[in-house]
Design a protein around this motif. Structure first.
Motif, PDB file in Angstrom:
ATOM      1  N   GLU A   1       0.911  -1.083  -0.002  1.00 30.94           N
ATOM      2  CA  GLU A   1      -0.125   0.064   0.130  1.00 30.94           C
ATOM      3  C   GLU A   1       0.801   1.222   0.084  1.00 30.94           C
ATOM      4  N   ARG A   2       1.924   1.191   0.808  1.00 35.14           N
ATOM      5  CA  ARG A   2       2.716   2.382   0.713  1.00 35.14           C
ATOM      6  C   ARG A   2       3.676   2.569  -0.544  1.00 35.14           C
TER       7      ARG A   2
ATOM      8  N   LEU B   1       2.455   1.561  -3.466  1.00 31.62           N
ATOM      9  CA  LEU B   1       1.431   2.140  -4.489  1.00 31.62           C
ATOM     10  C   LEU B   1       1.381   3.785  -4.541  1.00 31.62           C
ATOM     11  N   LYS B   2       1.398   4.196  -2.961  1.00 32.41           N
ATOM     12  CA  LYS B   2       1.089   5.671  -2.843  1.00 32.41           C
ATOM     13  C   LYS B   2       2.375   6.617  -3.349  1.00 32.41           C
ATOM     14  N   ASP B   3       3.529   5.707  -3.233  1.00 27.37           N
ATOM     15  CA  ASP B   3       4.625   6.487  -3.676  1.00 27.37           C
ATOM     16  C   ASP B   3       5.198   6.270  -5.244  1.00 27.37           C
ATOM     17  N   GLY B   4       4.396   5.447  -5.729  1.00 26.31           N
ATOM     18  CA  GLY B   4       4.690   4.896  -7.323  1.00 26.31           C
ATOM     19  C   GLY B   4       5.863   3.891  -7.350  1.00 26.31           C
ATOM     20  N   ALA B   5       5.976   3.409  -6.282  1.00 27.20           N
ATOM     21  CA  ALA B   5       7.057   2.479  -6.353  1.00 27.20           C
ATOM     22  C   ALA B   5       6.734   0.982  -6.990  1.00 27.20           C
ATOM     23  N   ASP B   6       7.752   0.043  -7.101  1.00 23.84           N
ATOM     24  CA  ASP B   6       7.519  -1.334  -7.571  1.00 23.84           C
ATOM     25  C   ASP B   6       8.095  -2.125  -6.378  1.00 23.84           C
TER      26      ASP B   6
END
Length: 680
Positions: A352-353, A355-360
């Motif tokens: 979830e974190r 996804l918010k940061d736009g990370a994989d």
């Protein structure tokens, strides 16, 4: 089920009459398959036989056969048939039934493909048998029946494969009667069937035993028919046992070649091979579909993500970048034991974190702890990208989405740039899904190469809880980790955007330069020979071949390190194209390269190439165009110049033919000298 498997490839008949028929290949395959399949001798599964088949069928059969093998199996690959050596690319080719003598590179099977597939095969025991003229070049390379005696053997090694060949690279391999195996294959068959190849008396015939037996047997051949077998065992450890010795036991007699497979003699005394049912290609290798283009672009995106999103090691202390230790239990995501697994709560929170940061999200095992000079840092040795999804019952599940790769930063730091990049580019997992022991063996081999010790026993059946991470010493821990990584590089983001744009346009690739990579038919090679090469600067044969190809093909690629004459080649290509009335655009990612070509063209013929680009170049372009409009037409017509050029080229070709005759005679003398020395 037996753990022994053999693929026997033989080509006795050819569509192109330039390749002589080899009727004895039928007997080679028939008798060798019998002795290998005998329960009391070889005990192999039914041998896979590929006879008189096309290049595509042979290629697919080799790939499929080797891909299906398991680590604990024994693999024997036997090949017999004509071969051809191409000087242009230094490659040896196996001639298939549909191979064309004047299109070897396009229609024959590359030898490097065979050795590459053997090296990639998961089986740990692999043997390659070559009953071929001049096949001794296989210990340095690969060559088979019919290869030119004057060809120079290229260097193509098969690591981890025991290779036994029929002759030295300058010798012939002799057949006997059309319906009997060749001298080399007869020695194999009789040695295994009688048990005489068990030279050390241990009740088994190893690859080394078989080679020694063949050598002794072929020494008895009469003068004029002697051949010297060779072997190579690069990176092969331990004995590879091919069969049980049959000495003292009742063994069934070998059945003769069936009447339908015997050679046919025509009225003129010529012998031809009996027809057999050819293996058909499963799919068309020459076609590259839009779906495959899309898959390739997706793969490139995965590679880019792996290279750029994981370019830093993780500090042991702190929470950036976000990470979580995978819970204790069995390792399943790398080993392939499961394709999906219920997501631990800590991993769901991490997702979830991310996804918010736009990370994989990445999952990796085992975790290496090293000291970077300031602090302890860590990184997984092997890893793959994962996604968190909702399963059928509404629970969050983890699904692997990318290929298994090595951590780039860890590898580059341990091996250095050059060696590290080579490992990153070449690495492929060497285990089958669910084979954890093979995975551990592969990982330990990597650790040894990187100079890292497994300070905590690697046991993917029982992962650690992460408490060992904070021990002071360097080394690898039996811990799996999930971490988030984001690539913020503008160039990477733009390239990813370009890949996605390309994926939407794959249907238009055929009309672009990319279409040349998937063309089902090559350019007319005779057209290349008709090209009139204009070379105001020095030009070697390789550069001339590039220019001829560039003049008639949609796409030609020439590479080389600095100082190898690329600018010189481009100038000659410009001159050739302009003399033929074609237009040329010279482009580069930097001005220096363009300026180098332009300056050379200006020195030869002002205005041959017009420099454009930035503001300064545009101003010079205008002056050049003005000068060209005021230039005086030459007194001699272009037709007269072309006639003079044709005369020069004819004289040059005549000199080349004379030199080729001299070179061929010198090579023949060298081969005769080696043969005389070997017979002493």
């Amino acid at each position: 089920m037996s753990r022994k498997h053999a693929l026997l490839v033989g080509t006795a008949a050819y569509e192109d009459v330039a390749f002589a028929a080899l009727p004895s290949v039928r007997a080679d395959i028939h008798y060798l398959s019998q002795v290998l399949e005998m329960p009391a001798v070889g005990g192999y599964e039914a041998c896979v036989r590929v006879e008189d088949s096309s290049k595509a069928a042979i290629k697919q059969a080799v790939e499929r056969f080797l891909m299906e093998r398991e680590p604990d199996e024994l693999v024997v690959l036997y090949l017999s048939g004509h071969g051809a050596y191409e000087r242009e690319d230094g490659q040896l080719y196996y001639v298939a039934t549909d191979t064309e003598v004047d299109r070897i590179q396009q229609t024959a099977l590359e030898a490097s493909f065979v050795t590459d597939q053997l090296e990639k095969c998961a089986a740990r025991r692999k043997v390659l048998l070559l009953d071929c003229c001049f096949s001794g070049s296989a210990v340095q390379g690969f060559r088979s029946k019919g290869a030119s005696q004057s060809a120079t053997a290229p260097v193509v090694e098969a690591s981890g494969v025991h290779v036994i060949t029929a002759s030295q690279h300058w010798e012939q391999a002799f057949t006997t009667d059309p319906d009997q195996p060749s001298q080399f294959t007869r020695a194999i068959v009789e040695g295994l069937h009688s048990g005489q190849a068990d030279l050390d008396g241990d009740g088994q015939v190893s690859a080394n035993d078989l080679f020694r037996h063949i050598s002794r047997d072929l020494q008895k051949a009469p003068d004029g028919r002697r051949q010297t077998p060779t072997q190579s065992s690069l990176h092969v450890t331990g004995d590879i046992y091919l069969a049980r010795a049959a000495v003292g036991r009742q063994i069934p007699a070998l059945k003769p070649l069936p009447a339908g497979q015997t050679a046919v003699t025509d009225g003129a005394g010529g012998v031809t091979s009996a027809p057999v049912k050819a293996t058909q290609a499963v799919h068309d290798d020459s076609a590259f579909t839009d779906v495959e283009w899309a898959q390739l672009l997706t793969y490139y995106q995965h590679c880019l993500e792996a290279e750029n999103a994981t370019d830093e090691l993780l500090p042991l202390m702190g929470s950036e970048p976000p990470r979580a230790v995978w819970p204790t239990g069995e390792e399943v995501l790398l080993s392939g034991t499961e394709t999906t697994v219920q997501a631990p709560e800590r991993v769901v929170d991490l997702a979830e974190r991310a996804l918010k940061d736009g990370a994989d999200l990445w999952y990796g095992y085992p975790l290496a702890v090293v000291y970077d000079g300031k602090r302890q840092v860590c990184a997984p040795l092997a890893m793959r990208q994962i996604e968190i999804e909702r399963g059928p019952q509404g629970r969050s599940v983890v699904t692997p989405t990318g290929p298994i790769v090595l951590h780039p930063k860890l590898v580059l730091d341990r091996l250095g740039t050059d060696e590290g990049k080579e490992l990153l580019a070449a690495y492929q997992p060497n285990w089958r899904p669910g084979f954890r022991e093979d995975m551990v063996r592969d990982l330990r081999s990597l650790l040894q190469e990187l100079g890292l010790s497994d300070t905590e026993h690697l046991d993917p059946g029982s992962l650690g809880d992460g408490s060992s991470l904070y021990a002071a010493h360097e080394g690898v821990r039996n811990v799996a980790v999930v971490f988030a990584a984001r690539s913020d590089a503008a160039a990477t983001a733009q390239l990813m955007k370009d890949y996605r744009t390309l994926q939407k346009s794959v249907g238009q690739f055929a009309g672009t330069a990319l279409g040349a990579f998937t063309a089902t038919s090559g350019a007319d090679e005779s057209a290349e020979q008709e090209v009139q090469v204009v070379a105001p600067l020095e030009l070697n044969e390789g550069q001339e071949a590039v220019i001829r190809a560039a003049m008639v093909r949609k796409l030609t690629v020439a590479t080389g390190p600095p100082g190898t004459g690329k600018s010189q080649l481009i100038v000659n290509a410009v001159a050739t194209a302009r003399a033929a009335g074609q237009t040329v655009l010279v482009a580069s990612t930097n001005n220096k390269a363009v300026d180098e070509v332009w300056e050379r063209c200006e020195a030869l013929a002002p205005g041959l190439l017009v420099r454009t680009g930035n503001q300064t170049a545009v101003e010079h372009e205008l002056r050049t165009l003005e000068q060209l409009t005021r230039s005086i037409r030459p007194h001699q017509s272009s037709q007269m110049h072309q006639g003079e050029l044709r005369n020069h080229l004819r004289g040059q070709e005549a000199l080349r033919r004379k030199l080729a005759v001299v070179a061929r005679r010198e090579r023949e003398l060298a081969d005769l000298g080696r043969l005389r020395f070997s017979l002493r």
